[in-house]
Design a protein around this motif. Structure first.
Motif, PDB file in Angstrom:
ATOM      1  N   GLY A  17       0.800  -1.232   0.000  1.00 15.15           N
ATOM      2  CA  GLY A  17       0.000   0.000   0.000  1.00 15.15           C
ATOM      3  C   GLY A  17       0.829   1.277   0.000  1.00 15.15           C
ATOM      4  O   GLY A  17       0.278   2.372   0.075  1.00 15.15           O
ATOM      5  N   SER A  18       2.153   1.163  -0.122  1.00 15.71           N
ATOM      6  CA  SER A  18       2.968   2.382  -0.067  1.00 15.71           C
ATOM      7  C   SER A  18       3.041   3.084  -1.418  1.00 15.71           C
ATOM      8  O   SER A  18       3.429   4.248  -1.507  1.00 15.71           O
ATOM      9  CB  SER A  18       4.383   2.057   0.432  1.00 15.71           C
ATOM     10  N   PHE A  19       2.656   2.380  -2.475  1.00 13.89           N
ATOM     11  CA  PHE A  19       2.806   2.898  -3.831  1.00 13.89           C
ATOM     12  C   PHE A  19       1.522   2.605  -4.591  1.00 13.89           C
ATOM     13  O   PHE A  19       0.908   1.543  -4.388  1.00 13.89           O
ATOM     14  CB  PHE A  19       4.004   2.182  -4.472  1.00 13.89           C
ATOM     15  N   GLN A  20       1.121   3.516  -5.451  1.00 14.07           N
ATOM     16  CA  GLN A  20      -0.115   3.316  -6.215  1.00 14.07           C
ATOM     17  C   GLN A  20       0.106   3.685  -7.675  1.00 14.07           C
ATOM     18  O   GLN A  20       0.922   4.568  -7.976  1.00 14.07           O
ATOM     19  CB  GLN A  20      -1.225   4.217  -5.662  1.00 14.07           C
ATOM     20  N   TYR A  21      -0.626   3.028  -8.537  1.00  9.04           N
ATOM     21  CA  TYR A  21      -0.597   3.348  -9.971  1.00  9.04           C
ATOM     22  C   TYR A  21      -1.921   4.031 -10.259  1.00  9.04           C
ATOM     23  O   TYR A  21      -2.981   3.402 -10.122  1.00  9.04           O
ATOM     24  CB  TYR A  21      -0.456   2.040 -10.745  1.00  9.04           C
ATOM     25  N   VAL A  22      -1.884   5.298 -10.610  1.00 11.15           N
ATOM     26  CA  VAL A  22      -3.143   6.040 -10.746  1.00 11.15           C
ATOM     27  C   VAL A  22      -3.262   6.742 -12.094  1.00 11.15           C
ATOM     28  O   VAL A  22      -2.256   7.096 -12.713  1.00 11.15           O
ATOM     29  CB  VAL A  22      -3.314   7.111  -9.634  1.00 11.15           C
ATOM     30  N   LEU A  23      -4.496   6.931 -12.487  1.00  8.92           N
ATOM     31  CA  LEU A  23      -4.817   7.791 -13.629  1.00  8.92           C
ATOM     32  C   LEU A  23      -5.570   8.988 -13.069  1.00  8.92           C
ATOM     33  O   LEU A  23      -6.498   8.818 -12.262  1.00  8.92           O
ATOM     34  CB  LEU A  23      -5.690   7.047 -14.642  1.00  8.92           C
ATOM     35  N   ILE A  24      -5.158  10.168 -13.456  1.00  8.01           N
ATOM     36  CA  ILE A  24      -5.894  11.374 -13.091  1.00  8.01           C
ATOM     37  C   ILE A  24      -6.216  12.125 -14.380  1.00  8.01           C
ATOM     38  O   ILE A  24      -5.313  12.422 -15.171  1.00  8.01           O
ATOM     39  CB  ILE A  24      -5.089  12.299 -12.158  1.00  8.01           C
ATOM     40  N   ALA A  25      -7.497  12.359 -14.597  1.00 11.44           N
ATOM     41  CA  ALA A  25      -7.936  13.147 -15.753  1.00 11.44           C
ATOM     42  C   ALA A  25      -8.493  14.457 -15.219  1.00 11.44           C
ATOM     43  O   ALA A  25      -9.334  14.452 -14.323  1.00 11.44           O
ATOM     44  CB  ALA A  25      -9.008  12.395 -16.534  1.00 11.44           C
ATOM     45  N   ALA A  26      -8.013  15.568 -15.751  1.00 15.28           N
ATOM     46  CA  ALA A  26      -8.418  16.867 -15.207  1.00 15.28           C
ATOM     47  C   ALA A  26      -8.875  17.801 -16.311  1.00 15.28           C
ATOM     48  O   ALA A  26      -8.359  17.766 -17.436  1.00 15.28           O
ATOM     49  CB  ALA A  26      -7.245  17.488 -14.448  1.00 15.28           C
ATOM     50  N   ASP A  27      -9.841  18.652 -15.964  1.00 11.77           N
ATOM     51  CA  ASP A  27     -10.300  19.676 -16.898  1.00 11.77           C
ATOM     52  C   ASP A  27      -9.509  20.958 -16.675  1.00 11.77           C
ATOM     53  O   ASP A  27      -9.314  21.388 -15.532  1.00 11.77           O
ATOM     54  CB  ASP A  27     -11.791  19.983 -16.646  1.00 11.77           C
ATOM     55  N   ARG A  28      -9.090  21.567 -17.768  1.00  9.28           N
ATOM     56  CA  ARG A  28      -8.456  22.891 -17.680  1.00  9.28           C
ATOM     57  C   ARG A  28      -9.582  23.919 -17.603  1.00  9.28           C
ATOM     58  O   ARG A  28     -10.370  24.055 -18.537  1.00  9.28           O
ATOM     59  CB  ARG A  28      -7.584  23.110 -18.926  1.00  9.28           C
ATOM     60  N   VAL A  29      -9.674  24.582 -16.471  1.00  6.13           N
ATOM     61  CA  VAL A  29     -10.779  25.547 -16.283  1.00  6.13           C
ATOM     62  C   VAL A  29     -10.241  26.971 -16.323  1.00  6.13           C
ATOM     63  O   VAL A  29      -9.016  27.177 -16.236  1.00  6.13           O
ATOM     64  CB  VAL A  29     -11.512  25.308 -14.961  1.00  6.13           C
TER      65      VAL A  29
END
Ligand SMILES: C[S@@+](CC[C@H](N)C(=O)[O-])C[C@H]1O[C@@H](n2cnc3c(N)ncnc32)[C@H](O)[C@@H]1O
Length: 293
Positions: free
Chosen positions: A281-293
């Motif tokens: 649990g010390s490391f995670q593989y993540v996807l983050i999708a963000a809107d440019r506002v």
């Protein structure tokens, strides 16, 4: 920019040179990188990735480990999972028209760029610190007959050669651990139009663990990078007008890739650190999708 201008501009049109001694080290690292785990997987279908895979392993496709063709099938399977990772990233870019421009920041040998063009039909601009990678990616684009739409350049992603607000969507696929996140997101925010989409897939250390674990430190040393925490991603995005629209924990989906890779002849020695840190649990593989506002 018209397509004629795009094709005419040489790959090396903008070479600001590494901005720091560290970037010089990273450019050298990727200029000399030729691990079989990257090249033999790319040879499967000509899409060369420098990232990891996600999804369940197709054990039926692998067949019997004693069979002489097993290793070849295993390589094809690892490659399938790496391309599946790119597909998930592209799924999160939103609607991109054929007249749009996409930017792959830290594009490597260009596998994601080719897939993006094949999906959206638009221009895809890549930047990498490595001249070897840029040449390789442009060579592949030429061979595929898409050199007028897909181009890699040697350039620092903290200072990209794009006008403000002209880019439809941009991403970092396992390349954000080489830079300061505030500087990186300020630059993406500058080049993206309002309403544009930014996506990253990255390993990050988990603030719930407390500090980077010994496994995370090992991964940093192996790749000469600086893995950020999940919290830093959120903070730096919020400070730069990038508002997360989706945060997906891909950790369970990437474990099968690592466990399969650890059984192959292509091991690089870092597999244990990934598997142990994902499991503790010390490391995670993540996807983050963000809107440019
Ligand atoms: C792990 S590879 C990922 C390559 C590619 N995104 C992929 O998925 O196959 C990291 C990439 O980040 C690039 N990179 C690191 N720091 C960079 C910087 N400051 N500017 C541009 N590229 C950078 C490296 O040159 C390399 O191409």
């Amino acid at each position: 920019m018209t397509n004629t201008q795009f094709a005419a501009a040489p790959a090396s049109a903008v070479i600001p040179g590494p901005a720091t001694p560290y970037q010089g080290d990273i450019a050298r690292y990727w200029d000399h990188e030729a691990r079989p785990v990257n090249l033999r997987l790319g040879d499967v279908d000509g899409l060369y990735h420098h990232h990891y895979g996600i999804g369940d392993v197709d054990h039926a496709a692998l067949g019997d480990p004693e069979d002489s063709t097993y290793e070849k099938k295993l390589i094809a399977e690892l490659h399938r999972l790496e391309s599946a990772q790119t597909d998930v990233l592209l799924d999160h870019l939103g609607a991109v028209g054929t007249d749009g421009t996409l930017v792959d920041a830290g594009c490597g040998r260009g596998g994601s760029m080719v897939m993006a063009h094949q999906r959206f039909g638009c221009k895809v601009e890549g930047v990498t610190l490595s001249a070897k990678q840029a040449e390789f990616a442009n060579g592949r684009a030429r061979d595929l007959g898409i050199g007028d739409h897909v181009r890699a350049r040697v350039c620092n992603m903290l200072d990209m050669p794009f006008e403000a607000g002209q880019v439809s969507a941009s991403w970092n696929n396992e390349s954000s651990m080489y830079v300061d996140l505030h500087d990186l997101f300020a630059e993406h925010s500058r080049i993206l139009g309002v309403g544009g989409r930014y996506v990253t897939i990255t390993g990050c250390w988990n603030p719930r663990y407390g500090q980077p674990s010994k496994w995370v430190s090992q991964i940093n040393a192996h790749f000469e990078c600086n893995i950020h925490s999940r919290r830093e991603y959120m903070q730096a995005m919020a400070d730069n007008r990038l508002v997360p629209q989706a945060v997906v924990d891909l950790t369970p989906a990437t474990l099968p890739y690592w466990e399969l890779r650890a059984t192959s002849s292509l091991v690089t020695g870092i597999e244990e650190a990934f598997i142990n840190s994902y499991k503790d649990g010390s490391f995670q593989y993540v996807l983050i999708a963000a809107d440019r506002v």
